[in-house]
Design a protein around this motif. Sequence first.
Motif, PDB file in Angstrom:
ATOM      1  N   ASN A 535       0.843  -1.212   0.000  1.00  9.53           N
ATOM      2  CA  ASN A 535       0.000   0.000   0.000  1.00  9.53           C
ATOM      3  C   ASN A 535       0.872   1.254   0.000  1.00  9.53           C
ATOM      4  OD1 ASN A 535      -2.412  -1.278  -0.039  1.00  9.53           O
ATOM      5  ND2 ASN A 535      -2.833  -1.093   2.150  1.00  9.53           N
ATOM      6  N   LYS A 538       2.331   1.689  -3.341  1.00 10.62           N
ATOM      7  CA  LYS A 538       1.281   2.054  -4.309  1.00 10.62           C
ATOM      8  C   LYS A 538       0.933   3.537  -4.215  1.00 10.62           C
ATOM      9  CE  LYS A 538      -2.090  -0.912  -3.490  1.00 10.62           C
ATOM     10  NZ  LYS A 538      -3.360  -1.631  -3.551  1.00 10.62           N
ATOM     11  N   TYR A 539       0.848   4.042  -2.946  1.00  8.71           N
ATOM     12  CA  TYR A 539       0.380   5.426  -2.765  1.00  8.71           C
ATOM     13  C   TYR A 539       1.523   6.442  -2.698  1.00  8.71           C
ATOM     14  CZ  TYR A 539      -4.286   3.654  -2.404  1.00  8.71           C
ATOM     15  OH  TYR A 539      -5.467   3.066  -2.724  1.00  8.71           O
ATOM     16  N   ASP A 563       5.181   6.330   4.688  1.00 10.34           N
ATOM     17  CA  ASP A 563       5.286   6.754   3.274  1.00 10.34           C
ATOM     18  C   ASP A 563       5.023   8.244   3.191  1.00 10.34           C
ATOM     19  OD1 ASP A 563       2.460   7.450   2.523  1.00 10.34           O
ATOM     20  OD2 ASP A 563       2.119   5.349   3.102  1.00 10.34           O
ATOM     21  N   LYS A 581     -13.482  -1.276   1.958  1.00 12.28           N
ATOM     22  CA  LYS A 581     -13.490   0.198   2.020  1.00 12.28           C
ATOM     23  C   LYS A 581     -12.253   0.733   1.319  1.00 12.28           C
ATOM     24  CE  LYS A 581     -16.752   2.600   3.804  1.00 12.28           C
ATOM     25  NZ  LYS A 581     -17.925   2.227   3.937  1.00 12.28           N
ATOM     26  N   GLN A 582     -12.465   1.635   0.361  1.00 11.15           N
ATOM     27  CA  GLN A 582     -11.356   2.327  -0.290  1.00 11.15           C
ATOM     28  C   GLN A 582     -11.621   3.804  -0.081  1.00 11.15           C
ATOM     29  OE1 GLN A 582     -11.595   0.379  -4.239  1.00 11.15           O
ATOM     30  NE2 GLN A 582      -9.704  -0.659  -3.636  1.00 11.15           N
ATOM     31  N   VAL A 583     -10.685   4.479   0.562  1.00 17.82           N
ATOM     32  CA  VAL A 583     -11.016   5.818   1.059  1.00 17.82           C
ATOM     33  C   VAL A 583     -10.409   6.961   0.242  1.00 17.82           C
ATOM     34  CG1 VAL A 583     -11.300   4.969   3.418  1.00 17.82           C
ATOM     35  CG2 VAL A 583      -9.082   5.835   2.708  1.00 17.82           C
ATOM     36  N   GLN A 584      -9.574   6.630  -0.705  1.00 18.58           N
ATOM     37  CA  GLN A 584      -8.972   7.717  -1.500  1.00 18.58           C
ATOM     38  C   GLN A 584      -9.989   8.255  -2.515  1.00 18.58           C
ATOM     39  OE1 GLN A 584      -6.261   9.173  -0.924  1.00 18.58           O
ATOM     40  NE2 GLN A 584      -5.367   7.764   0.567  1.00 18.58           N
ATOM     41  N   GLN A 589      -7.202   6.894  -6.139  1.00 24.69           N
ATOM     42  CA  GLN A 589      -7.384   5.510  -5.704  1.00 24.69           C
ATOM     43  C   GLN A 589      -6.605   4.552  -6.608  1.00 24.69           C
ATOM     44  OE1 GLN A 589      -9.008   4.326  -2.936  1.00 24.69           O
ATOM     45  NE2 GLN A 589      -8.046   2.423  -3.597  1.00 24.69           N
ATOM     46  N   GLY A 592      -7.157  -2.261  -6.231  1.00 21.79           N
ATOM     47  CA  GLY A 592      -7.090  -3.094  -5.016  1.00 21.79           C
ATOM     48  C   GLY A 592      -8.458  -3.656  -4.705  1.00 21.79           C
ATOM     49  N   THR A 593      -8.540  -4.452  -3.633  1.00 18.20           N
ATOM     50  CA  THR A 593      -9.806  -5.121  -3.292  1.00 18.20           C
ATOM     51  C   THR A 593     -10.511  -4.469  -2.100  1.00 18.20           C
ATOM     52  OG1 THR A 593      -8.642  -6.586  -1.784  1.00 18.20           O
ATOM     53  CG2 THR A 593      -8.907  -7.345  -4.057  1.00 18.20           C
ATOM     54  N   GLY A 594      -9.771  -3.683  -1.342  1.00 21.90           N
ATOM     55  CA  GLY A 594     -10.363  -3.092  -0.122  1.00 21.90           C
ATOM     56  C   GLY A 594     -10.446  -4.116   0.995  1.00 21.90           C
ATOM     57  N   GLY A 596      -7.369  -5.886   2.007  1.00 21.10           N
ATOM     58  CA  GLY A 596      -6.025  -6.084   2.571  1.00 21.10           C
ATOM     59  C   GLY A 596      -5.919  -5.654   4.025  1.00 21.10           C
ATOM     60  N   LEU A 597      -6.321  -4.434   4.354  1.00 21.34           N
ATOM     61  CA  LEU A 597      -6.171  -3.936   5.728  1.00 21.34           C
ATOM     62  C   LEU A 597      -7.106  -4.661   6.696  1.00 21.34           C
ATOM     63  CD1 LEU A 597      -5.623  -0.094   5.237  1.00 21.34           C
ATOM     64  CD2 LEU A 597      -3.962  -1.805   5.925  1.00 21.34           C
ATOM     65  N   PHE A 623       1.567   3.445   9.058  1.00 24.89           N
ATOM     66  CA  PHE A 623       0.803   2.303   9.556  1.00 24.89           C
ATOM     67  C   PHE A 623       1.683   1.565  10.563  1.00 24.89           C
ATOM     68  CE2 PHE A 623      -3.144   1.839   7.183  1.00 24.89           C
ATOM     69  CZ  PHE A 623      -2.979   2.786   6.182  1.00 24.89           C
TER      70      PHE A 623
HETATM   71  P1  ADP Z   1      -6.715  -1.966  -1.186  1.00 24.75           P
HETATM   72  O1  ADP Z   1      -6.664  -3.316  -1.770  1.00 24.75           O
HETATM   73  O2  ADP Z   1      -7.748  -1.085  -1.799  1.00 24.75           O
HETATM   74  O3  ADP Z   1      -5.403  -1.358  -1.045  1.00 24.75           O
HETATM   75  P2  ADP Z   1      -6.615  -2.017   1.670  1.00 24.75           P
HETATM   76  O4  ADP Z   1      -7.535  -2.639   2.636  1.00 24.75           O
HETATM   77  O5  ADP Z   1      -5.221  -2.457   1.712  1.00 24.75           O
HETATM   78  O6  ADP Z   1      -7.313  -2.223   0.264  1.00 24.75           O
HETATM   79  O7  ADP Z   1      -6.675  -0.463   1.872  1.00 24.75           O
HETATM   80  C1  ADP Z   1      -7.928   0.137   2.035  1.00 24.75           C
HETATM   81  C2  ADP Z   1      -7.852   1.563   1.531  1.00 24.75           C
HETATM   82  O8  ADP Z   1      -7.076   2.356   2.415  1.00 24.75           O
HETATM   83  C3  ADP Z   1      -7.186   1.724   0.208  1.00 24.75           C
HETATM   84  O9  ADP Z   1      -8.095   1.477  -0.836  1.00 24.75           O
HETATM   85  C4  ADP Z   1      -6.758   3.169   0.269  1.00 24.75           C
HETATM   86  O10 ADP Z   1      -7.824   4.010  -0.120  1.00 24.75           O
HETATM   87  C5  ADP Z   1      -6.399   3.376   1.707  1.00 24.75           C
HETATM   88  N1  ADP Z   1      -4.960   3.203   1.959  1.00 24.75           N
HETATM   89  C6  ADP Z   1      -4.322   2.098   2.369  1.00 24.75           C
HETATM   90  N2  ADP Z   1      -2.998   2.321   2.531  1.00 24.75           N
HETATM   91  C7  ADP Z   1      -2.784   3.609   2.210  1.00 24.75           C
HETATM   92  C8  ADP Z   1      -1.630   4.487   2.203  1.00 24.75           C
HETATM   93  N3  ADP Z   1      -0.415   4.022   2.541  1.00 24.75           N
HETATM   94  N4  ADP Z   1      -1.807   5.735   1.822  1.00 24.75           N
HETATM   95  C9  ADP Z   1      -3.007   6.220   1.494  1.00 24.75           C
HETATM   96  N5  ADP Z   1      -4.137   5.478   1.467  1.00 24.75           N
HETATM   97  C10 ADP Z   1      -4.040   4.183   1.840  1.00 24.75           C
END
Ligand code: ADP
Length: 630
Positions: A535, A538-539, A563, A581-584, A589, A592-594, A596-597, A623
Amino acid sequence: MISSLKLSNKLLIMLSLPLAIQLGVLVALSNIQSQAQLEADRAEHARKVSSAVTDLTNDIIRLMAGVGEKVSSAKGYLAETTMLTHVAAAEEHFRRLKNLTADDAAEHRVVVDSEATLLRAKDLFMRLRQLEISEAGGAPVGPDMVVVWREMHRLFANDVFYSLRQIGKTQEDIADKSPALQAKLRGQIQALALALGLFGTCCTAALAYYLMRTLARRLDLMHDNTLRLAAGRTLHAPLLGRDEIADLDRVFHAMAHTLRQAALKEKAIVNNARDVICTIDEEGCFVSANPATEELLGIDADAIIGLSVIDLIYPDDAGIALKFFDAVQQQGQSQPSAATSRSGSGSGSGSGSGSGSRLVPGRTLEVRMKHFNGSWKDTLWSASWSAEQNQLFCVIHDITERLKTERLKQELMVMVNHDLRSPLSTLQITFALLKSGKYGRLSAEGEALIDRGERGCDRLLQLTRDLLDSDRLEAHKMELNVERCALEEIALGAVEAIAGVAETRQVLIVIDLPTLHIKGDRLRLEQILSNLLSNAVKYSPRGGRVRLTACSQNGQALISVFDNGPGISANKIDQVFERFKQVQAPGQQMPGTGLGLTICKALVELHGGKIWVESEVGKGSQFSFTVPLA
Ligand code: ADP
């Protein structure tokens, strides 16, 4: 006005009024009593005065008789000491009389004058005696003696003795009349005492009557109201007045109103509930039910009453249902006051004889029930036993749809595992073989196609892995292979896994780790770390830097990934660990699958640690998670 008084004030007035009257009468009584006493004293005094006057009068009469009518008759007598004895007695009686008349000036004056007269007479008597002695020897009475004798005689005839006798007479009169007067006063005392007694009795009777009429009647009314409330009947109108009973009655009416409102609300809730809320008697028959029976079982709430519960339960589930009812009843009887059931998801260690039933002892039961259209419904029961009413109180929840969805999900997971993951893995190997040139060189266009296909395949494989992990974690079926691991090795494994992506995005990964050993599942810890690093990469902006650090803290390893990406806004930061949940913002964005976290959080917690994020929009994110040190 009296009705607006408090009960205590009313009683005070009612008691103090007759008390004041009785007090007045008692004062009058004591007045008359002292009058009677005074009268008795006066009579006693009068008798004493009268007796003293009588004694004195007798003394004077005796003296006068001794002196005689003629001077010659006094001769001889004068020589006797008897005369002196009478004078001495008279003087003594005068002293007594003076004391007795000390309070009455007029009477006292008469007594003093009388005494003075008698004393003058005594002096004359003494002179007369001298003269007689000097003229002794049988000589006739001399002229001097005659003069003195006449003077003395004149004194005895003085008016003052008459006045003295009058005093005696008056006092005698007083003493004679006094008994009648005293009797009259005693009569008054008796009459007043009788009146007082009668008045007291009447007041007590009146008070008792008032209390009976007002208090007892009103308390009866309130008692009747409690019975009416219990029977659900209309209450009597509120009592008038502002006293304590009226206040109490008002509070009772307010309480009854609140209870009725609560009962109405409860009824409305029960009637509108989607779950069946019912009671079942000891024989296992429905006693009451709400209208939700229509929806769940296809039968009217009234029509179900009297039907046997077991007849409505799928035959294979009947045994477990009976066991459940028995367990709830026994639990209720052993703890009559405590609620015997607790609502639960039924996800505990349940067991059942049939495939569709599960029992969590004393808690919930899952059984299939007959719908009157011929179908079967999956239901979740929670129940408690009322020892007072000898009835089971049950809530039956329709879980047909939920179980259907669960079954579908299970089928989907099986499908993902077997029908998707295996072909995808094969496809991945195929792409690798094609790229290796084993089956001939590929054109540049062909290689680009293979690369795209490989990436798509990777994403799909990642999705299937995430879905399967998520399902296992949710079903508490994830098992950890806990061992002592070197953090550095885990970190290197995780970095290696995402090295390709980091290279493509030209992101530098800086590892700054002390030598630490942690306790956990090596593969799962690597999965957590690679997810966070992936993540972060990616970001991160192209050419950015991701830093991995660790330290030991309170017996735990604290691992952080930094990061300098877009960061996460404060109002969304709590959502990042939620499923899908994808919050960007859409432009920022990444694919991804939403999931992972969500998986990271569940895995960290399974290790006994915590995970969290700190972030600032425009500056980057951090994180962090903890795992036990080995
Ligand atoms: P995804 O597969 O979408 O990455 P995650 O569960 O890993 O799913 O993350 C959920 C959401 O949290 C991501 O879609 C993203 O919007 C936000 N996110 C995760 N890691 C980061 C990061 N390092 N910086 C900014 N946004 C993040």
